[in-house]
Design a protein around this motif. Structure first.
Motif, PDB file in Angstrom:
ATOM      1  N   PHE A  40      30.516 -11.493 -37.628  1.00 45.73           N
ATOM      2  CA  PHE A  40      29.162 -11.494 -37.637  1.00 45.73           C
ATOM      3  C   PHE A  40      28.440 -11.611 -36.264  1.00 45.73           C
ATOM      4  CE2 PHE A  40      30.835 -12.647 -41.809  1.00 45.73           C
ATOM      5  CZ  PHE A  40      30.618 -11.488 -42.570  1.00 45.73           C
ATOM      6  N   SER A  41      29.075 -11.561 -35.193  1.00 51.07           N
ATOM      7  CA  SER A  41      28.491 -11.892 -33.701  1.00 51.07           C
ATOM      8  C   SER A  41      28.667 -10.503 -33.132  1.00 51.07           C
ATOM      9  CB  SER A  41      29.126 -13.028 -33.324  1.00 51.07           C
ATOM     10  OG  SER A  41      29.298 -13.930 -34.074  1.00 51.07           O
ATOM     11  N   TYR A  42      27.555 -10.562 -32.072  1.00 50.91           N
ATOM     12  CA  TYR A  42      27.772  -9.857 -30.882  1.00 50.91           C
ATOM     13  C   TYR A  42      28.868 -10.505 -29.801  1.00 50.91           C
ATOM     14  CZ  TYR A  42      23.644  -7.413 -32.907  1.00 50.91           C
ATOM     15  OH  TYR A  42      22.904  -6.874 -33.503  1.00 50.91           O
ATOM     16  N   GLU A  43      29.969  -9.395 -29.533  1.00 54.49           N
ATOM     17  CA  GLU A  43      31.058  -9.984 -28.600  1.00 54.49           C
ATOM     18  C   GLU A  43      31.164  -9.152 -27.521  1.00 54.49           C
ATOM     19  OE1 GLU A  43      34.403 -10.543 -31.080  1.00 54.49           O
ATOM     20  OE2 GLU A  43      33.447 -12.133 -32.403  1.00 54.49           O
ATOM     21  N   ALA A  44      31.963  -9.804 -26.641  1.00 50.38           N
ATOM     22  CA  ALA A  44      32.564  -9.005 -25.585  1.00 50.38           C
ATOM     23  C   ALA A  44      33.773 -10.137 -25.031  1.00 50.38           C
ATOM     24  CB  ALA A  44      31.746  -8.742 -24.338  1.00 50.38           C
ATOM     25  N   PRO A  45      34.905  -9.471 -24.576  1.00 48.68           N
ATOM     26  CA  PRO A  45      36.085 -10.226 -23.915  1.00 48.68           C
ATOM     27  C   PRO A  45      35.352 -10.868 -22.815  1.00 48.68           C
ATOM     28  CG  PRO A  45      36.386  -8.022 -24.184  1.00 48.68           C
ATOM     29  CD  PRO A  45      35.265  -7.856 -24.489  1.00 48.68           C
ATOM     30  N   ALA A  46      35.843 -12.308 -22.584  1.00 48.03           N
ATOM     31  CA  ALA A  46      35.396 -13.094 -21.396  1.00 48.03           C
ATOM     32  C   ALA A  46      35.793 -12.437 -19.947  1.00 48.03           C
ATOM     33  CB  ALA A  46      35.947 -14.434 -21.645  1.00 48.03           C
ATOM     34  N   THR A  47      36.825 -11.489 -19.990  1.00 47.81           N
ATOM     35  CA  THR A  47      37.171 -10.978 -18.794  1.00 47.81           C
ATOM     36  C   THR A  47      35.940 -10.003 -18.461  1.00 47.81           C
ATOM     37  OG1 THR A  47      38.304  -9.263 -20.211  1.00 47.81           O
ATOM     38  CG2 THR A  47      39.431 -11.217 -19.181  1.00 47.81           C
ATOM     39  N   ASP A  48      35.039  -9.895 -19.266  1.00 46.58           N
ATOM     40  CA  ASP A  48      33.916  -8.757 -18.703  1.00 46.58           C
ATOM     41  C   ASP A  48      32.829  -9.596 -17.793  1.00 46.58           C
ATOM     42  OD1 ASP A  48      35.146  -6.937 -20.163  1.00 46.58           O
ATOM     43  OD2 ASP A  48      33.558  -6.528 -21.780  1.00 46.58           O
ATOM     44  N   LEU A  49      33.013 -10.856 -18.006  1.00 43.85           N
ATOM     45  CA  LEU A  49      32.185 -11.583 -17.128  1.00 43.85           C
ATOM     46  C   LEU A  49      32.448 -13.144 -17.060  1.00 43.85           C
ATOM     47  CD1 LEU A  49      29.003 -11.658 -15.783  1.00 43.85           C
ATOM     48  CD2 LEU A  49      28.177 -12.625 -17.866  1.00 43.85           C
ATOM     49  N   ALA A  50      32.707 -13.541 -15.719  1.00 45.97           N
ATOM     50  CA  ALA A  50      33.297 -14.838 -15.443  1.00 45.97           C
ATOM     51  C   ALA A  50      32.229 -15.837 -15.920  1.00 45.97           C
ATOM     52  CB  ALA A  50      33.848 -15.061 -14.059  1.00 45.97           C
ATOM     53  N   ILE A  51      32.655 -16.803 -16.646  1.00 44.20           N
ATOM     54  CA  ILE A  51      31.827 -18.166 -16.964  1.00 44.20           C
ATOM     55  C   ILE A  51      32.336 -18.879 -16.189  1.00 44.20           C
ATOM     56  CG2 ILE A  51      30.740 -19.308 -18.814  1.00 44.20           C
ATOM     57  CD1 ILE A  51      29.958 -16.548 -18.983  1.00 44.20           C
ATOM     58  N   LEU A  52      31.540 -19.592 -15.088  1.00 45.64           N
ATOM     59  CA  LEU A  52      31.831 -20.398 -14.143  1.00 45.64           C
ATOM     60  C   LEU A  52      31.168 -21.692 -14.214  1.00 45.64           C
ATOM     61  CD1 LEU A  52      32.203 -17.966 -11.087  1.00 45.64           C
ATOM     62  CD2 LEU A  52      33.939 -18.721 -12.681  1.00 45.64           C
ATOM     63  N   PRO A  53      31.593 -22.894 -13.831  1.00 50.09           N
ATOM     64  CA  PRO A  53      30.981 -24.308 -13.955  1.00 50.09           C
ATOM     65  C   PRO A  53      30.006 -23.947 -12.846  1.00 50.09           C
ATOM     66  CG  PRO A  53      33.306 -24.375 -13.684  1.00 50.09           C
ATOM     67  CD  PRO A  53      33.197 -23.078 -13.585  1.00 50.09           C
ATOM     68  N   GLY A  54      28.738 -24.777 -13.305  1.00 47.93           N
ATOM     69  CA  GLY A  54      27.721 -24.810 -12.126  1.00 47.93           C
ATOM     70  C   GLY A  54      26.774 -23.512 -12.140  1.00 47.93           C
ATOM     71  N   GLN A  55      27.171 -22.413 -12.944  1.00 49.22           N
ATOM     72  CA  GLN A  55      26.276 -21.301 -12.581  1.00 49.22           C
ATOM     73  C   GLN A  55      25.313 -21.019 -13.831  1.00 49.22           C
ATOM     74  OE1 GLN A  55      26.941 -18.682  -9.943  1.00 49.22           O
ATOM     75  NE2 GLN A  55      27.832 -21.062  -9.216  1.00 49.22           N
TER      76      GLN A  55
ATOM     77  N   GLN B 235       8.638 -14.761 -40.476  1.00 48.89           N
ATOM     78  CA  GLN B 235      10.116 -14.831 -40.466  1.00 48.89           C
ATOM     79  C   GLN B 235      10.491 -14.806 -39.105  1.00 48.89           C
ATOM     80  OE1 GLN B 235      12.339 -11.689 -42.215  1.00 48.89           O
ATOM     81  NE2 GLN B 235      13.644 -13.208 -43.122  1.00 48.89           N
ATOM     82  N   LEU B 236      11.578 -15.881 -38.852  1.00 50.00           N
ATOM     83  CA  LEU B 236      11.879 -15.880 -37.309  1.00 50.00           C
ATOM     84  C   LEU B 236      12.960 -15.155 -36.941  1.00 50.00           C
ATOM     85  CD1 LEU B 236      11.650 -19.963 -36.853  1.00 50.00           C
ATOM     86  CD2 LEU B 236       9.812 -18.204 -36.389  1.00 50.00           C
ATOM     87  N   ILE B 237      13.342 -14.647 -35.770  1.00 49.69           N
ATOM     88  CA  ILE B 237      14.527 -14.196 -35.245  1.00 49.69           C
ATOM     89  C   ILE B 237      15.413 -15.214 -34.631  1.00 49.69           C
ATOM     90  CG2 ILE B 237      15.386 -12.362 -33.646  1.00 49.69           C
ATOM     91  CD1 ILE B 237      13.585 -11.081 -35.895  1.00 49.69           C
ATOM     92  N   VAL B 238      16.561 -15.564 -35.189  1.00 51.76           N
ATOM     93  CA  VAL B 238      17.480 -16.673 -34.717  1.00 51.76           C
ATOM     94  C   VAL B 238      18.506 -16.105 -33.783  1.00 51.76           C
ATOM     95  CG1 VAL B 238      18.703 -18.763 -35.484  1.00 51.76           C
ATOM     96  CG2 VAL B 238      16.561 -17.898 -36.874  1.00 51.76           C
ATOM     97  N   ILE B 239      18.488 -16.606 -32.590  1.00 49.60           N
ATOM     98  CA  ILE B 239      19.448 -16.268 -31.593  1.00 49.60           C
ATOM     99  C   ILE B 239      20.110 -17.215 -31.172  1.00 49.60           C
ATOM    100  CG2 ILE B 239      19.703 -14.889 -29.547  1.00 49.60           C
ATOM    101  CD1 ILE B 239      17.070 -13.480 -30.223  1.00 49.60           C
ATOM    102  N   ASN B 240      21.430 -17.469 -31.228  1.00 50.35           N
ATOM    103  CA  ASN B 240      22.422 -18.655 -30.663  1.00 50.35           C
ATOM    104  C   ASN B 240      23.503 -18.136 -30.117  1.00 50.35           C
ATOM    105  OD1 ASN B 240      20.925 -20.835 -31.862  1.00 50.35           O
ATOM    106  ND2 ASN B 240      21.433 -20.131 -33.788  1.00 50.35           N
ATOM    107  N   GLY B 241      23.644 -18.587 -28.802  1.00 48.40           N
ATOM    108  CA  GLY B 241      24.710 -18.148 -27.869  1.00 48.40           C
ATOM    109  C   GLY B 241      25.220 -19.331 -27.198  1.00 48.40           C
ATOM    110  N   TYR B 242      26.552 -19.662 -27.181  1.00 47.99           N
ATOM    111  CA  TYR B 242      27.056 -20.759 -26.331  1.00 47.99           C
ATOM    112  C   TYR B 242      28.214 -20.347 -25.411  1.00 47.99           C
ATOM    113  CZ  TYR B 242      24.897 -22.595 -30.739  1.00 47.99           C
ATOM    114  OH  TYR B 242      24.281 -23.018 -31.815  1.00 47.99           O
ATOM    115  N   LEU B 243      27.936 -20.667 -24.107  1.00 50.48           N
ATOM    116  CA  LEU B 243      28.962 -20.085 -23.113  1.00 50.48           C
ATOM    117  C   LEU B 243      30.027 -21.390 -22.643  1.00 50.48           C
ATOM    118  CD1 LEU B 243      26.812 -17.885 -21.044  1.00 50.48           C
ATOM    119  CD2 LEU B 243      28.038 -16.985 -23.044  1.00 50.48           C
ATOM    120  N   SER B 244      31.034 -20.787 -22.318  1.00 50.74           N
ATOM    121  CA  SER B 244      31.855 -21.915 -21.825  1.00 50.74           C
ATOM    122  C   SER B 244      33.030 -21.346 -21.109  1.00 50.74           C
ATOM    123  CB  SER B 244      32.697 -22.677 -23.009  1.00 50.74           C
ATOM    124  OG  SER B 244      33.893 -23.364 -22.427  1.00 50.74           O
ATOM    125  N   PRO B 245      33.622 -21.923 -19.816  1.00 48.26           N
ATOM    126  CA  PRO B 245      34.702 -21.408 -19.356  1.00 48.26           C
ATOM    127  C   PRO B 245      35.856 -21.217 -19.770  1.00 48.26           C
ATOM    128  CG  PRO B 245      33.423 -22.824 -17.506  1.00 48.26           C
ATOM    129  CD  PRO B 245      32.873 -22.917 -19.179  1.00 48.26           C
TER     130      PRO B 245
END
Length: 285
Positions: A95-110, A33-43
């Motif tokens: 059903f997800s692990y969450e944090a406000p986007a203000t906790d970590l800036a998601i920046l283009p090219g990073q 049985q696999l551990i399935v992890i999916n996360g997608y980041l966007s600014p």
């Protein structure tokens, strides 16, 4: 902007290329049985989200309680290039692990790094956020006169390609119709396979895709349309395209399932951690 509210997105990052794993279909079905992890980041997102669960094979017999497959006691952190860190907490509502986007800036090219601990085992992945965003989206609605009848209206979306680089786009749209007698209805435009498109062999050109919907006879003639175009990493593009093809062809005995790529490092780990940028345009026809 809500993440993946009505658009399917795809992704790959140069950072992840070296750690992608090609999974053979027969090997996948024989895996533990696999551990399935999916996360997608966007600014453009307001919430950082990662989903973690246990796999269920399409070939398995019997039914499983979906709640039994969800992993709720993992530790999840996302770190940037400067070692700034956000800890994500499980949410029963998404059903997800969450944090406000203000906790970590998601920046283009990073670049960003995911670390999770699941049942005493560590899983890691890395991704890059595409540097550029789609700047120009044009659209028009016309009557559908084709023999392949998916709806009585065609939504044509034209995308100005991001220049001088290979790009992977995913297109989605919603139509809001307001009825003469009161009330409204919102639904997806059906782009079918065309929702996944690249600039391969047409670099620096205008890319067009057609989607279909029904304009109801008792609706007002000028529907509101909300269009989203994602510029995504290739691995995410490939993974979500594989999911779409498998779902679309489910039940076809002659279809050979497409195995999605993975960039999750760790024992029996599978899934995608990736970045994208998204452009949204609202218009009334």
């Amino acid at each position: 902007m809500k993440s993946f509210q009505y658009i399917i997105i795809a992704i790959v990052t140069a950072l992840c290329t070296s750690c992608e794993t090609d999974v053979d279909a027969s090997d996948l079905l024989e895996q533990q049985q696999l551990i399935v992890i999916n996360g997608y980041l966007s600014p453009q997102d307001t919430t950082l989200k990662v989903q973690i669960s246990k796999s269920k094979s399409r070939a398995s017999n019997g039914s499983s309680n979906t709640d039994d497959l969800i992993i709720k006691n993992a530790t999840v952190t996302i770190t940037d290039e400067n070692e700034n860190e956000a800890a994500l907490v499980y949410s029963e509502s998404s059903f997800s692990y969450e944090a406000p986007a203000t906790d970590l800036a998601i920046l283009p090219g990073q670049q960003y790094f995911l670390t999770t601990m699941v049942e005493g085992k560590e899983y890691k992945a890395a991704c890059s956020i595409p540097l550029n965003i789609v700047q120009n989206i044009e659209s028009e609605v016309r009557e559908n006169t084709s023999d392949d009848f998916f709806g009585n209206r065609v939504l044509k979306v034209s995308i100005e390609d991001i220049e001088d680089q290979r790009n992977f786009y995913i297109v989605g749209a919603k139509v809001l119709q307001i009825f003469d007698g009161g009330g409204d209805s919102e639904f997806d435009v059906d782009f079918e396979f065309e929702q996944f498109t690249t600039d391969s062999n047409r670099e620096n050109s205008v890319i067009t895709v057609d989607g279909f919907f029904d304009l109801f006879s008792d609706a007002q003639p000028n529907p509101q349309v909300k269009i989203q175009v994602a510029n995504a990493e290739e691995i995410l593009y490939d993974a979500l395209r594989a999911t779409f093809l498998n779902d679309y062809n489910d039940g076809d005995p002659f279809f050979e399932p497409v195995i999605a790529p993975t960039n999750i490092e760790g024992e029996n780990g599978f899934g995608v951690f990736a970045g994208y940028q998204i452009t949204e345009k609202e218009t009334t026809f």
